[in-house]
Structure formats: structure tokens, C-alpha cells
Design a protein around this motif. Structure first.
Motif, short mmCIF file in Angstrom:
data_model
loop_
_atom_site.label_atom_id
_atom_site.label_comp_id
_atom_site.label_asym_id
_atom_site.label_seq_id
_atom_site.Cartn_x
_atom_site.Cartn_y
_atom_site.Cartn_z
N VAL A 70 -4.08 10.09 -6.86
CA VAL A 70 -3.54 10.75 -8.04
C VAL A 70 -4.41 12.14 -8.25
O VAL A 70 -4.27 12.95 -8.45
CB VAL A 70 -3.50 9.86 -9.27
N GLY A 71 -5.73 11.55 -8.08
CA GLY A 71 -7.06 12.81 -8.08
C GLY A 71 -6.68 13.77 -7.02
O GLY A 71 -6.82 15.13 -7.40
N LEU A 72 -6.59 13.57 -5.85
CA LEU A 72 -6.43 14.62 -4.75
C LEU A 72 -5.24 15.32 -4.79
O LEU A 72 -5.29 16.77 -5.02
CB LEU A 72 -6.63 13.93 -3.45
N MET A 111 1.38 9.53 -5.72
CA MET A 111 1.51 10.92 -5.41
C MET A 111 2.47 11.42 -6.39
O MET A 111 2.42 12.69 -6.83
CB MET A 111 2.43 11.00 -3.89
N ILE A 112 3.47 10.71 -6.78
CA ILE A 112 4.37 11.27 -7.85
C ILE A 112 3.44 11.40 -9.28
O ILE A 112 3.68 12.59 -9.68
CB ILE A 112 5.51 10.28 -8.19
N PHE A 162 0.60 -1.16 -0.17
CA PHE A 162 0.10 -0.02 -0.15
C PHE A 162 0.84 1.23 -0.05
O PHE A 162 0.62 2.28 -0.83
CB PHE A 162 -0.77 0.00 1.34
N GLY A 163 1.98 1.46 0.90
CA GLY A 163 2.77 2.57 1.00
C GLY A 163 3.53 2.64 -0.35
O GLY A 163 3.51 3.87 -0.66
N PHE A 164 3.94 1.86 -0.98
CA PHE A 164 4.59 2.05 -2.25
C PHE A 164 3.72 2.54 -3.31
O PHE A 164 3.93 3.44 -4.03
CB PHE A 164 5.36 1.05 -2.87
N GLN A 165 2.37 2.07 -3.53
CA GLN A 165 1.40 2.38 -4.51
C GLN A 165 0.83 3.74 -4.09
O GLN A 165 1.05 4.58 -5.00
CB GLN A 165 0.33 1.39 -4.32
N VAL A 166 0.89 4.10 -2.81
CA VAL A 166 0.25 5.51 -2.61
C VAL A 166 1.55 6.58 -2.96
O VAL A 166 1.26 7.58 -3.48
CB VAL A 166 -0.08 5.53 -1.24
N THR A 167 2.66 6.19 -2.42
CA THR A 167 3.89 7.02 -2.78
C THR A 167 4.07 7.28 -4.35
O THR A 167 4.11 8.21 -5.13
CB THR A 167 5.26 6.33 -2.38
N LEU A 168 3.91 6.21 -5.13
CA LEU A 168 3.93 6.28 -6.89
C LEU A 168 2.63 7.08 -7.22
O LEU A 168 2.91 7.74 -8.14
CB LEU A 168 3.89 4.72 -7.30
#
Length: 455
Positions: A228-230, A28-29, A20-26
Motif C-alpha cells: 500500500v505504501g510503496l 495494490m488496488i 498472499f497473492g490475493f492480499q498483495v493484489t488487494l
């Protein structure tokens, strides 16, 4: 295969790229890149947002709406279930009063940091914002609002608001989160007092809680898309240029948030014999989501999940403390921000503040943070602070331009505090699962049955 001390077989860790953390970080980029592209495209021929900015805004708002739609059911069922389960704990009363005490103590430290930074940096004197931007906000806070907010107006915690425009009047329904908490506590206590007659109701509540949790996991799986949207929408709408006129004020707020998150909280953890690195590793998914969603209530499902699964707080206690914290424990919105903002307004309008006014700022921040629950967060808290000090409410309008950018950091600190206090109290009361807390693996928020290596 070796079993854990609880007798269960540990899950096989996922590869890092599936966590989850990696997917959210990606995400955000990706959101940052798309937001910059949308901002570079500019408005369309009609002067409104371009297609990319509109798409990002729609994706982000739908995701937050999905989270918030399930929060009332989660809060009610979780608190009622936790109260019924607290009877199995011998120290239930101590858990409650220590939770409230630690809420207040950390809020006091946060507001003192905010006052100190306001006096040192003097953001109101160094600001280049124009006085013409000042305006009275549409939503304000008062002590009467705070007291009225504690009393539910109906059994569902529903409240209606009407907006009048040239096109007519529109009425919107929303849930007052603080009132839902009050209702849930009353119902839970009443069910215990009734005794065995209420057991069918409590069984139904536990079953409903399991259903709500399952639906929430489905929604939380969409977090990378929502991120991504936020974040993309935030960059597209505001950009970093907005910070220019209020650069010193924004810097003071983020320095204060950083001191609380990365200095005060680690010191509190170390003082209670807990490893700060393990805390941040466990709580990071919730802190990430709080940053991008700008909603403590919307982040509540993830905060509760990591508090239980990663930090080792018993579900019976976490299901009570985390929802309560999501409505009243706001070190970012209700302590640091109003302290610095009140000093900014006083300096901008050349209004001298004495020792009495600084005590009032601290008092409002520690006692009145519940006034923000179910309302417009930091803006309501700021108007409550300004009105208590007798400062002009028009000063709020000076700060609205950078509020969304500051709100990301404020919410991240709020969420961290909402996970921190239950962990500290559980440790002090001897009910923390220390093995779970110290573990180098953490639950995957989108798949609680899977472990994620943190080593």
C-alpha cells in the motif's frame, strides 16, 4: 489422509482471500486509490508533501528497509549452507557453470530485443523532452568500478558514502551485496576444505539460517501493508502524466519487458519441457513484490521461497543460485533498459551508431551486469553503457523523470529471471522436483506450511 510421495501429509488449502497473492493484489488496488487521493490533495501550505503522501512514503520505505536489513545475513548463511550441501550433489560444478551460462544467454536475448525496439520505435527522435533537463548523474559506473566491486574491502562487505550539504556532512553505511556473495562463497569453500574441524561452524551457520528465515517470514507478513505504501507513494509522487514527454521511450521499455517476460521466458520453459503457466503461478508472489518494491535484493527472501517451495528447485542449489541471480541476473535493468536508453541518447544527440556500437551494447549488458550489484541499479548500468560507447552522460538526466515508473517493470522481470534460471538448470540436471513444479497447490509465502490451491 493421503500422503505425498515424500511421505508428508499435504496441508489443507487456504481460502483464496487469505492467500498472499490475493492480499498483495488487494493492497495494490488500495495503494493505487490512496496514491491518486494523495496526488489530488496536492502539496501542503508549506509546499511539501501532504500528510497522506508522507504517510505512504514512510510506510513503504520502512518495509523495504526491514527486508534489506535482513538480506546480508540471509545471503551469507544461505550460500555457506548451500555450498556445504552441494557436496552431496554429484553435479555441483555443472550446476554452477550452467547457471552462469543461462544467465548470459537470456541476457543476450533480452539486449537484442532492446536494441531491436530502439531501432524500430526510435524513442529519441519521437521524444518531446527538453534538452535543458539533461544532467550528469551523481552515481556513475565504469569497468574499474566493476572490477573493484568484485574485491571485498572488508569481511562484512560494508561500504561508506558521505554526502555534503549546507547542514554539514552525513556518512551512511551500506552493504555491497556482490561483495557479500564473494565472501560467502570463499567462506563456504574454505569450510569444506578444512574438513571435520569446520563442522561446528557449519552447524552454527545452519541454526543461524533457520533463525534468519523465521524473522524474514515475520517481515514478509507485512508485505500487503508495505505494498500500500510503496505503490501509493509511486502514484502520489510521479503519476502517469510524467510519461507524456517520454511516452515512446517508456512504451519501448515496457514492450521489451513484456516480450522477455511473456514470450522469451515461456519459450525457454517449453523448450525444457516445463509448463509456463505453472511457472508463473509459482513465481507470481515474488514478481508481484518485485514490482511494488523495486528491489531485487529486497525481494530475495520471497524469490528464494517460491523457487524452492513452488517450483521444486532443491534448497541446496536454490540457496546458491537465487542470491547470485539477485546481484547479477538483471534482464530488465542490465539488458533491455540500457540498450533502449543508449539508443535513445544517441538519437537525441544525433550521434550515429554502427554495428560495432551495437555489439558493444550487447557485450556490456551480458558481461557488465554485475557492476550494478550493490549500487544504484539501472542508472549505474546505463552510465557504464554510455561511457563505453562514448555517448554524453548528460543523457541520463533526460530519463530520470520516468525512471521510478520504469523501475517497477524492470524489477519484476529481474525477479522472474532470477527464479527462472535455477528452475531451468535444475530441470536439465535432473534434480527438479517435477511433482512439486506441476502441483496445482503452492506454498503460502507468509506461511510456508500452508498450501494454496492454484486450480
Amino acid at each position: 489422509m493421503t500422503k505425498t510421495s515424500s511421505g508428508s501429509v499435504p496441508a489443507i488449502p487456504k481460502p483464496f482471500y487469505r492467500t498472499f497473492g490475493f492480499q498483495v493484489t488487494l493492497a495494490m488496488i488500495v495503494g493505487l486509490i490512496l496514491g491518486l487521493i494523495a496526488r489530488d490533495l496536492g502539496p501542503d501550505t508549506a509546499g511539501s508533501s501532504n500528510w497522506l503522501a508522507s504517510t505512504l512514503q514512510t510506510i513503504g520505505s520502512i518495509f523495504v528497509q526491514l527486508l534489506r536489513a535482513l538480506v546480508p545475513a540471509l545471503i551469507f548463511t544461505a550460500i555457506v549452507a548451500s555450498i556445504s550441501n552441494l557436496r552431496a550433489l554429484n553435479n555441483a560444478a555443472a550446476l554452477v557453470w550452467q547457471t552462469l551460462l543461462w544467465f548470459a544467454a537470456t541476457a543476450l536475448v533480452a539486449v537484442v530485443i532492446g536494441i531491436g525496439l530502439g531501432l524500430i520505435i526510435q524513442p529519441g527522435i519521437n521524444s518531446t523532452v527538453l534538452a535543458s533537463t539533461a544532467s550528469v548523474p551523481s552515481s556513475t559506473g565504469s569497468w574499474l568500478d566493476f572490477l573493484k566491486g568484485l574485491v571485498p574491502s572488508n569481511m562484512l562487505g560494508l561500504q561508506a558514502s558521505t554526502k555534503v550539504s549546507d547542514a554539514g556532512a552525513s556518512t551512511y553505511l551500506s552493504f555491497n551485496v556482490l561483495q557479500i556473495v564473494i565472501i560467502s562463497i570463499v567462506v563456504g569453500v574454505a569450510a569444506l576444505r578444512v574438513g571435520s574441524v569446520a563442522e561446528p561452524f557449519l552447524e552454527f551457520n545452519r541454526a543461524l539460517l533457520a533463525v534468519v528465515r523465521k524473522i524474514l517470514w515475520w517481515v514478509i507478513r507485512l508485505t500487503p501493508i508495505g505494498t500500500v505504501g510503496l505503490l501509493g507513494n509511486a502514484v502520489a509522487q510521479y503519476g502517469w502524466e510524467t510519461l507524456a514527454q517520454l511516452g515512446w521511450f517508456s512504451a519501448a521499455v515496457y514492450i521489451g519487458l513484456g516480450l522477455v517476460l511473456f514470450v522469451v521466458y515461456p519459450v525457454v520453459l517449453l523448450a525444457n519441457g516445463l509448463n509456463p503457466a505453472r511457472f508463473f503461478a509459482g513465481a507470481w508472489p515474488a514478481i508481484q513484490l518485485g514490482f511494488v518494491s523495486r528491489s531485487s535484493v529486497g525481494t530475495l527472501p520471497v524469490t528464494e521461497a517460491v523457487t524452492e517451495g513452488n517450483l521444486g528447485v532443491p534448497r541446496e542449489y536454490a540457496a546458491f543460485a537465487v542470491p547470485l541471480g539477485a546481484t547479477t541476473k538483471m534482464d530488465g535493468c542490465a539488458a533491455i533498459y540500457p540498450a533502449i536508453a543508449a539508443i535513445f541518447v544517441a538519437q537525441f544527440y544525433n550521434v550515429p551508431l554502427g554495428l560495432q556500437e551495437y555489439f558493444l551494447i550487447a557485450f556490456v549488458s551480458v558481461i557488465g551486469s554485475a557492476a550494478t550489484a550493490g549500487l544504484t541499479g539501472a542508472i549505474v548500468m546505463l552510465t557504464l553503457t554510455l561511457s563505453t560507447l562514448g555517448l554524453p552522460l548528460q543523457g541520463v538526466g533526460l530519463l530520470l523523470a520516468v525512471d521510478p515508473i520504469l523501475d517497477m517493470g524492470r524489477t519484476a522481470v529481474n525477479v522472474a529471471g532470477q527464479a527462472l534460471i535455477p528452475t531451468i538448470v535444475a530441470k536439465r540436471q535432473g534434480i527438479l522436483d517435477q511433482e512439486r513444479y506441476d502441483s496445482t497447490t503452492s506454498i503460502d509465502v507468509v506461511d510456508p506450511s500452508a498450501a494454496v490451491s492454484a486450480a
